[in-house]
Design a protein around this motif. Structure first.
Motif, PDB file in Angstrom:
ATOM      1  N   GLY A 412       0.807  -1.219   0.000  1.00  0.00           N
ATOM      2  CA  GLY A 412       0.000   0.000   0.000  1.00  0.00           C
ATOM      3  C   GLY A 412       0.834   1.260   0.000  1.00  0.00           C
ATOM      4  O   GLY A 412       0.620   2.162  -0.841  1.00  0.00           O
ATOM      5  N   THR A 413       1.799   1.348   0.901  1.00  0.00           N
ATOM      6  CA  THR A 413       2.625   2.573   1.002  1.00  0.00           C
ATOM      7  C   THR A 413       3.528   2.724  -0.215  1.00  0.00           C
ATOM      8  O   THR A 413       3.750   3.835  -0.694  1.00  0.00           O
ATOM      9  N   SER A 414       4.038   1.619  -0.740  1.00  0.00           N
ATOM     10  CA  SER A 414       4.914   1.684  -1.924  1.00  0.00           C
ATOM     11  C   SER A 414       4.154   2.214  -3.126  1.00  0.00           C
ATOM     12  O   SER A 414       4.651   3.063  -3.874  1.00  0.00           O
ATOM     13  N   VAL A 415       2.941   1.701  -3.322  1.00  0.00           N
ATOM     14  CA  VAL A 415       2.120   2.162  -4.450  1.00  0.00           C
ATOM     15  C   VAL A 415       1.749   3.630  -4.285  1.00  0.00           C
ATOM     16  O   VAL A 415       1.804   4.418  -5.244  1.00  0.00           O
ATOM     17  N   ALA A 416       1.382   4.017  -3.058  1.00  0.00           N
ATOM     18  CA  ALA A 416       1.006   5.416  -2.800  1.00  0.00           C
ATOM     19  C   ALA A 416       2.180   6.355  -3.076  1.00  0.00           C
ATOM     20  O   ALA A 416       2.019   7.412  -3.699  1.00  0.00           O
ATOM     21  N   ASP A 417       3.382   5.959  -2.626  1.00  0.00           N
ATOM     22  CA  ASP A 417       4.571   6.793  -2.855  1.00  0.00           C
ATOM     23  C   ASP A 417       4.907   6.867  -4.342  1.00  0.00           C
ATOM     24  O   ASP A 417       5.255   7.926  -4.869  1.00  0.00           O
ATOM     25  N   ALA A 418       4.807   5.716  -5.019  1.00  0.00           N
ATOM     26  CA  ALA A 418       5.153   5.668  -6.441  1.00  0.00           C
ATOM     27  C   ALA A 418       4.205   6.520  -7.274  1.00  0.00           C
ATOM     28  O   ALA A 418       4.626   7.147  -8.260  1.00  0.00           O
ATOM     29  N   LEU A 419       2.943   6.566  -6.884  1.00  0.00           N
ATOM     30  CA  LEU A 419       1.948   7.318  -7.648  1.00  0.00           C
ATOM     31  C   LEU A 419       1.960   8.804  -7.317  1.00  0.00           C
ATOM     32  O   LEU A 419       1.382   9.615  -8.049  1.00  0.00           O
ATOM     33  N   GLY A 420       2.585   9.170  -6.182  1.00  0.00           N
ATOM     34  CA  GLY A 420       2.645  10.573  -5.792  1.00  0.00           C
ATOM     35  C   GLY A 420       1.273  11.189  -5.612  1.00  0.00           C
ATOM     36  O   GLY A 420       0.976  12.249  -6.156  1.00  0.00           O
ATOM     37  N   LEU A 421       0.415  10.528  -4.853  1.00  0.00           N
ATOM     38  CA  LEU A 421      -0.978  10.964  -4.694  1.00  0.00           C
ATOM     39  C   LEU A 421      -1.048  12.276  -3.918  1.00  0.00           C
ATOM     40  O   LEU A 421      -0.425  12.427  -2.867  1.00  0.00           O
ATOM     41  N   SER A 422      -1.838  13.223  -4.442  1.00  0.00           N
ATOM     42  CA  SER A 422      -1.921  14.527  -3.765  1.00  0.00           C
ATOM     43  C   SER A 422      -3.336  15.097  -3.694  1.00  0.00           C
ATOM     44  O   SER A 422      -3.602  15.978  -2.881  1.00  0.00           O
ATOM     45  N   SER A 423      -4.265  14.608  -4.526  1.00  0.00           N
ATOM     46  CA  SER A 423      -5.628  15.137  -4.512  1.00  0.00           C
ATOM     47  C   SER A 423      -6.577  14.143  -3.842  1.00  0.00           C
ATOM     48  O   SER A 423      -6.293  12.938  -3.793  1.00  0.00           O
ATOM     49  N   ILE A 424      -7.717  14.650  -3.369  1.00  0.00           N
ATOM     50  CA  ILE A 424      -8.688  13.791  -2.685  1.00  0.00           C
ATOM     51  C   ILE A 424      -9.276  12.747  -3.643  1.00  0.00           C
ATOM     52  O   ILE A 424      -9.536  11.608  -3.252  1.00  0.00           O
ATOM     53  N   ILE A 425      -9.441  13.109  -4.911  1.00  0.00           N
ATOM     54  CA  ILE A 425      -9.990  12.158  -5.891  1.00  0.00           C
ATOM     55  C   ILE A 425      -9.009  11.010  -6.122  1.00  0.00           C
ATOM     56  O   ILE A 425      -9.386   9.834  -6.093  1.00  0.00           O
ATOM     57  N   ALA A 426      -7.732  11.359  -6.319  1.00  0.00           N
ATOM     58  CA  ALA A 426      -6.711  10.335  -6.571  1.00  0.00           C
ATOM     59  C   ALA A 426      -6.563   9.404  -5.373  1.00  0.00           C
ATOM     60  O   ALA A 426      -6.450   8.181  -5.533  1.00  0.00           O
ATOM     61  N   ILE A 427      -6.569   9.970  -4.170  1.00  0.00           N
ATOM     62  CA  ILE A 427      -6.411   9.145  -2.963  1.00  0.00           C
ATOM     63  C   ILE A 427      -7.634   8.258  -2.753  1.00  0.00           C
ATOM     64  O   ILE A 427      -7.513   7.099  -2.332  1.00  0.00           O
ATOM     65  N   THR A 428      -8.832   8.775  -3.064  1.00  0.00           N
ATOM     66  CA  THR A 428     -10.060   7.967  -2.932  1.00  0.00           C
ATOM     67  C   THR A 428     -10.046   6.801  -3.916  1.00  0.00           C
ATOM     68  O   THR A 428     -10.374   5.671  -3.555  1.00  0.00           O
ATOM     69  N   VAL A 429      -9.646   7.069  -5.156  1.00  0.00           N
ATOM     70  CA  VAL A 429      -9.538   5.993  -6.156  1.00  0.00           C
ATOM     71  C   VAL A 429      -8.531   4.948  -5.690  1.00  0.00           C
ATOM     72  O   VAL A 429      -8.788   3.734  -5.768  1.00  0.00           O
ATOM     73  N   PHE A 430      -7.381   5.416  -5.214  1.00  0.00           N
ATOM     74  CA  PHE A 430      -6.355   4.496  -4.695  1.00  0.00           C
ATOM     75  C   PHE A 430      -6.893   3.666  -3.534  1.00  0.00           C
ATOM     76  O   PHE A 430      -6.687   2.445  -3.473  1.00  0.00           O
ATOM     77  N   ALA A 431      -7.607   4.313  -2.616  1.00  0.00           N
ATOM     78  CA  ALA A 431      -8.152   3.619  -1.432  1.00  0.00           C
ATOM     79  C   ALA A 431      -9.116   2.515  -1.839  1.00  0.00           C
ATOM     80  O   ALA A 431      -9.063   1.396  -1.309  1.00  0.00           O
ATOM     81  N   VAL A 432      -9.994   2.826  -2.789  1.00  0.00           N
ATOM     82  CA  VAL A 432     -10.995   1.848  -3.248  1.00  0.00           C
ATOM     83  C   VAL A 432     -10.324   0.667  -3.933  1.00  0.00           C
ATOM     84  O   VAL A 432     -10.614  -0.501  -3.635  1.00  0.00           O
ATOM     85  N   LEU A 433      -9.414   0.953  -4.859  1.00  0.00           N
ATOM     86  CA  LEU A 433      -8.755  -0.127  -5.609  1.00  0.00           C
ATOM     87  C   LEU A 433      -7.904  -1.002  -4.699  1.00  0.00           C
ATOM     88  O   LEU A 433      -7.909  -2.236  -4.820  1.00  0.00           O
ATOM     89  N   LEU A 434      -7.180  -0.381  -3.766  1.00  0.00           N
ATOM     90  CA  LEU A 434      -6.341  -1.155  -2.849  1.00  0.00           C
ATOM     91  C   LEU A 434      -7.196  -2.057  -1.961  1.00  0.00           C
ATOM     92  O   LEU A 434      -6.875  -3.243  -1.753  1.00  0.00           O
TER      93      LEU A 434
END
Length: 534
Positions: A412-434
């Motif tokens: 989870g943390t590796s993917v989040a760091d690699a994607l450089g998530l910064s917006s609420i939409i991007a983080i929500t999409v990441f949260a759902v998919l993960l």
């Protein structure tokens, strides 16, 4: 002149009662094309699984060796599960043995989850289901549902009506308990439809009722509708309570029972409609309209007559079990799920303990006291599908190891760091998919416990309010629909024998994608409408 051998007419009841999670090619009736596909799939799996594991173990990855070993073994096991190169429960057991051999964790720690309450829920529920099938109670329930107005005239109506009942029940009863409770009725409905098809000459005389598409649709509706309904209330599913507690701890904002239900209701309704569409389109029933069903149902219900002593005893055991399963939810509604009384009762009336207690009643309630005959004999109980129990036990083991070794957090943390998530939409999409990906190989409870704590700090680090992404991850944790080990509901549906693994994967992936889109689009909208997370 050669004489044809007489074609054996299928005994539908016997076929459904003796169902199993895994059947060899010789135990199934396949077309030549299906047999070629199955042989190829299973042969490829035998060679691909060890290759995938060995290659992954040799990769120069910058993660702890323990985590890399677990990931490699789990990938190999998933290949075995998907290809059915060996019986699915054996694939899980093989992976567990290799994990211990390679030193990922001590054997007692690895095998500990086999004592999980969920395992005992399976055992008790399957024994109850065996009694309901043996004595015809499941058939009575099936005819009662088919007698509902407009429900019994079409297979689509039957599937939707049954799904709606499942969905509503699972909002207040645990998803596992709901599916275990309704499984015999689902098999009963499948049996009735199979006999109608047989009677009307729409199937071959020696057809396999466990390979009917309508059966797969009914069983998958049972499993998936329970997960959808479980989102409707905070007490509907363990991930809801876990996610809600973590969100309150991180943001200081509490979601009340009413707020949760108001927010979830429109989303659950949309999910249910999409679910019905997906299952009926991908598993198109052999017939749309069930001709003469009203007369047939009325005639059969009349012929069944009064309840037998065995049916009454089974109904008593079933009613006691369901009452004890529902009771903690009623207490939560009255006193709140943070009250001491709810905590005490829910702990004492654990669903696994309740299930085995209900099953034990079947061996205490007599049908003929003079000859000491009871409702069920041990050989009936021994005939339950132990493969499903073993399969889900191994799924819990891998879920625990993913959390204990830190592999899930690393991913989870590796993917989040690699994607450089910064917006609420991007983080929500990441949260759902993960959450969906993790829940495919672990229980939905483990998925929520692992993913929500990853998502919250990712959101905080990006300067985003973690409320929406964390709640989206909580909802998505219930969306593991692809494999039998993803949720107990999936395991029970697969254990019916009516859902091939390829069918579950195809339907599950489709609904995973649809569910992810619905959560990402509509959950933030409902949160804003209700005024939460501000």
């Amino acid at each position: 002149m050669t004489t044809k051998e007489p074609v054996t007419r299928t005994d539908v009841d016997k076929a459904l009662l003796g169902s199993a999670t895994y059947r060899s090619l010789g135990e199934q009736r396949l077309t030549p094309a299906e047999e070629r596909f199955e042989k190829a799939r299973r042969t490829i799996g035998l060679f691909l699984a060890p290759v995938v594991t060995i290659v992954f173990l040799l990769l120069p990855l910058n993660i702890p060796p323990q985590q890399q070993t677990l990931a490699g073994v789990l990938l190999g096991v998933i290949v075995l599960w998907v290809t059915e190169a060996v019986p699915i429960p054996i694939g899980g057991l093989l992976g567990v043995a290799v994990v211990v051999f390679l030193g990922v964790a001590p054997v007692d720690d690895v095998l500990g989850p086999f004592g999980s309450s969920t395992i005992f829920t399976f055992i008790g529920a399957f024994i109850l289901a065996q009694a309901m099938l043996k004595h015809g109670l499941a058939r009575r329930f099936a005819f009662r549902i088919l007698a509902l107005p407009r429900a019994g005239s079409s297979t689509t109506g039957v599937i939707i009506a049954f799904g709606a009942i499942t969905c509503l029940l699972s909002a207040f009863v645990s998803n596992t308990a709901t599916v275990a409770m309704l499984l015999p009725t689902a098999l009963g409905i499948l049996g009735v439809i199979a006999k109608l098809l047989q009677k009307q000459g729409k199937v071959e005389p020696d057809f396999d009722p466990l390979r009917l598409k309508v059966g797969a649709a009914i069983m998958l509706m049972l499993a998936y509708a329970a997960s959808v309904g479980g989102l409707l209330t905070p007490v509907g599913s363990p991930p809801n309570l876990i996610g809600r507690g973590l969100i309150e701890e991180a943001t200081g904002e509490r979601i009340s029972f009413a707020q949760w239900s108001l927010m979830a209701a429109p989303i659950c309704l949309l999910m249910f409609l999409v679910l019905a569409l997906v299952l009926i389109k991908l598993n198109k029933p052999e017939i749309k309209h069930i001709d003469g069903v009203d007369e047939y149902v009325a005639r059969e219900r009349e012929e069944m007559g009064r309840f037998s002593r065995a049916e009454k005893n089974t109904l008593i055991a079933f009613a006691v079990t369901v009452t004890l399963w529902i009771f903690p939810g009623i207490i939560a509604l009255i006193f709140g799920n943070d009250s001491d009384i709810y905590g005490t009762i829910s702990e004492r009336l654990d669903e696994g303990t309740v299930a085995v207690f209900g099953a034990a009643l079947l061996f205490l309630l007599p049908t003929d006291w003079q000859s000491r005959e009871f409702t069920l004999r041990w050989r009936d109980a021994a005939a339950i599908d132990w493969g499903t129990i073993v399969l889900f036990g191994t799924g819990i083991i891998f879920g625990s190891l993913l959390a204990d070794t830190g592999l899930a957090e690393t991913i989870g943390t590796s993917v989040a760091d690699a994607l450089g998530l910064s917006s609420i939409i991007a983080i929500t999409v990441f949260a759902v998919l993960l959450a969906i990906v993790v829940s495919e190989t672990t229980s939905n409870t483990a998925s929520a416990a692992v993913v929500v704590p990853i998502v919250i700090p990712v959101a905080v680090a990006a300067g985003v309010n973690p409320f929406v992404p964390a709640l989206a991850a909580t909802f998505a944790a219930s969306f593991g629909f692809m494999l039998p080990v993803s949720t107990p509901q999936n395991a029970i549906a697969y254990g019916s024998g009516a859902v091939p693994i390829t069918t579950m994967i195809r339907s599950g992936v489709t609904f995973d994608i649809a569910g992810a889109i619905l959560i990402i689009v509509f959950l933030p909208l409902m949160i804003a409408l209700i005024g939460l997370g501000s």
